[in-house]
Design an enzyme around this catalytic site. Structure first.
Site, short mmCIF file in Angstrom:
data_model
loop_
_atom_site.label_atom_id
_atom_site.label_comp_id
_atom_site.label_asym_id
_atom_site.label_seq_id
_atom_site.Cartn_x
_atom_site.Cartn_y
_atom_site.Cartn_z
CG HIS A 179 39.75 34.35 50.87
ND1 HIS A 179 41.10 34.06 50.85
CD2 HIS A 179 39.17 33.47 50.02
CE1 HIS A 179 41.32 33.05 50.04
NE2 HIS A 179 40.16 32.67 49.52
CG ASP A 188 40.19 31.41 43.74
OD1 ASP A 188 39.18 30.89 44.24
OD2 ASP A 188 41.24 30.76 43.51
#
Ligand SMILES: *[C@@H]1O[C@H](CO)[C@@H](O)[C@H](O)[C@H]1NC(C)=O
Ligand SMILES: *[C@@H]1O[C@H](CO)[C@@H](O)[C@H](O)[C@H]1NC(C)=O
Ligand SMILES: *[C@@H]1O[C@H](CO)[C@@H](O)[C@H](O)[C@H]1NC(C)=O
Ligand SMILES: *[C@@H]1O[C@H](CO)[C@@H](O)[C@H](O)[C@H]1NC(C)=O
Ligand SMILES: *[C@@H]1O[C@H](CO)[C@@H](O)[C@H](O)[C@H]1NC(C)=O
Length: 508
Positions: free
Chosen positions: A110, A396
């Site tokens: 994102h 992540d």
């Protein structure tokens, strides 16, 4: 509490145990609000830490995504912000002449988000999470994007995605909310891919739901990031027929998430990380100084994970937080930030050296890689109508193990709006001499894979197509290399030959 219990926390989610250790678990009682599972997951590595170049003296191989000199923690941090203020190179869609592009699978992190943690006794960063074309950074598509998102009711949203807002829209950002910077980062990613693939006619204008596959976790920042990329890629896309699928686990492991050995590797990895951190006296002193400045107990400051908030200040060009005047009015400094950041970079080097994370990563990403490989094989066999474009909008803690599992361990830790792209190509048909009395026929071309990270071609740095400095013998990497890697060879690092074996192997 027993040492083990203080150290480890098992979070039960949907029946699967995700072993997660908190960076600051010994101080759990001091954490003001109970973090969500994902927030805890974020702590399984230095949250938003990233990889330093490991191109040392003994290494000849130069990794393109890396800088060859040791970067300062500060310049690394700016790279991590991924501020959309310059044109970017993108090598997606490049191939030898006459090769045909069959499918593209993309995994993204994102975009820029508001911190997940706040530092007690300081003001939260003042960032507006509504979208406005008069605020910078903006994008030529932003206005049309906002209006298009207003019409999204027609899509088929897998539960619970239909209740997630399609654009960020709080004048005071909520914790973890995507910012306008994050939206612009992914509009740009989408537009880059649009230009890279437009002459390859990847998707027909009247694409069917089977040709476009979109999946995301349930967080608003991944849903919104995915939509922004999709809009940049296919402006004014037709909502009717769009299916947006939900991945409940940040590893995108669907129904194959159970893997006890994966959790064990993660626990060991966390113990390594903890030992390295507490051995760093400069880091400890820095936390003490910062806590004193703010008039907080050191434990409370550490538990507030200050690097997360400081990164946000840095990325948004906001001055670092200060204590209230009644507490002395002192401010946190860039030098303190750099010490914490440097420790995260050192941690990445140590992590690679020890290799436990790699073992975790192989097991963590197998289910995703297995689906990716299966799709490619299906498309390569020409069973028409298959997914031509697949988008997975992730975190992540998804992209980092993906890089490690592929052997791209020297790649940078995934910055905001990082993108990983798998392309499937077919070489031109080869004419064959006619057999006696027969007709001349042509043999189908062969299937090849390209892998790109943030626009750089990293195919020949992956474990399955590494060339060790030799020029590649073929212009592209054969798909079969990737298939046998995913189905067998990748388990070699854990001493197994299959996922089941590796997951249920007893510890030795
Ligand atoms: C883009 O922004 C970053 C971070 O603010 C800055 O370091 C860099 O110099 C900027 N680049 C350009 C081309 O403006
Ligand atoms: C954002 O929220 C405001 C107030 O709730 C609303 O009027 C506006 O339509 C929303 N904008 C978008 C793009 O959803
Ligand atoms: C959108 O797709 C639906 C079905 O897939 C189709 O009936 C409709 O005509 C399309 N709309 C536009 C504007 O292309
Ligand atoms: C960052 O903020 C400072 C002052 O607060 C300002 O002078 C500078 O131009 C800003 N930089 C950018 C890239 O916006
Ligand atoms: C891997 O993919 C195959 C299809 O190629 C499927 O049958 C199998 O169940 C998958 N395994 C896992 C663990 O996801």
């Amino acid at each position: 509490m027993q040492v083990q219990n203080r150290f480890l926390l098992l979070v039960m989610v949907g029946g699967a145990a995700l072993a997660v250790i908190s960076l600051s678990l010994q101080f759990l009682n001091l954490i003001p609000t109970t973090p969500t599972v994902e927030e805890r997951l974020l702590q399984l590595q230095p949250p938003d830490g990233f990889v330093r170049s490991a191109v040392g003296k003994s290494r000849k191989r130069v990794f393109p995504v890396l800088h060859t000199e040791e970067p300062s923690p500060l310049s690394e941090a700016y790279g991590y912000c991924n501020t959309p203020n310059r044109t970017e190179q993108a090598w997606e869609g490049h191939s030898p002449a006459d090769y045909k592009l069959l499918s593209v699978q993309v995994m993204i992190r994102h975009g820029d988000r508001y911190p997940l943690y706040s530092i007690p006794k300081t003001k939260r960063p003042a960032i507006d999470c509504t979208l406005s074309t008069s605020r910078r950074p903006s994008h030529p598509l932003l206005k049309a994007f906002i209006s298009h998102m207003g019409k999204g009711g027609g899509a088929n949203w897998e539960s619970p995605l239909s209740s997630v807002p399609r654009v960020p829209n709080h004048s005071v950002c909520e914790s973890g909310e995507l910012t306008q910077t994050g939206v612009v980062q992914h509009l740009r990613n989408g537009q880059l891919l649009h230009h890279a693939y437009k002459q390859h006619r990847l998707l027909p204008s009247d694409w069917s739901p089977r040709q476009l596959w979109v999946e995301t976790t349930g967080k608003s920042r991944t849903v919104q990031s995915g939509l922004a990329l999709l809009y940049g890629f296919l402006p004014q896309f037709n909502w009717t027929g769009l299916v947006v699928r939900h991945q409940w686990n940040t590893l995108f492991c669907s129904s194959s998430c159970d893997c006890p050995a994966r959790n064990r590797y993660l626990e060991e990895e966390q113990r390594r990380q903890y030992r390295l951190r507490v051995a760093n006296t400069q880091l400890e002193r820095t936390y003490v100084d910062m806590a004193r400045t703010l008039g907080l107990p050191t434990r409370q400051l550490r538990a507030a994970n200050p690097i997360d908030s400081l990164l946000c200040h840095l990325c948004h060009n906001l001055s670092f937080p200060c204590a209230a005047a009644s507490d002395g009015g002192g401010c946190l400094t860039v030098a303190q930030f750099a010490v914490i950041r440097q420790q995260q970079l050192d941690d990445e080097v140590d992590r690679r050296r020890v290799g436990l994370y790699r073992k975790y990563a192989v097991l963590a990403m197998y289910p995703y890689l297995n689906r990716t490989a299966t799709r490619m094989e299906r498309v390569a066999k020409g069973r028409g109508g298959e997914e031509a474009f697949v988008l997975s909008s992730a975190h992540d803690v998804t992209v980092a193990p993906l890089l490690s599992a592929l052997g791209l361990e020297e790649a940078r830790f995934p910055r905001f709006a990082a993108r990983m792209v798998f392309e499937l190509w077919r070489s031109p048909p080869v004419a064959r001499r006619a057999a006696k009395g027969g007709k001349a026929r042509s043999r189908e071309g062969e299937a090849f894979i390209r892998v790109l990270y943030n626009g750089e071609d990293v195919t020949f740095h992956t474990s399955f197509c590494r060339t060790h400095g030799r020029p590649p013998s073929q212009p592209l990497c054969p798909l079969t290399n990737f298939l046998s890697f995913v189905r067998r060879d990748m388990f070699r690092v854990v001493g197994a030959t299959s996922y089941r074996d590796a997951c249920y192997k007893l510890p030795v």
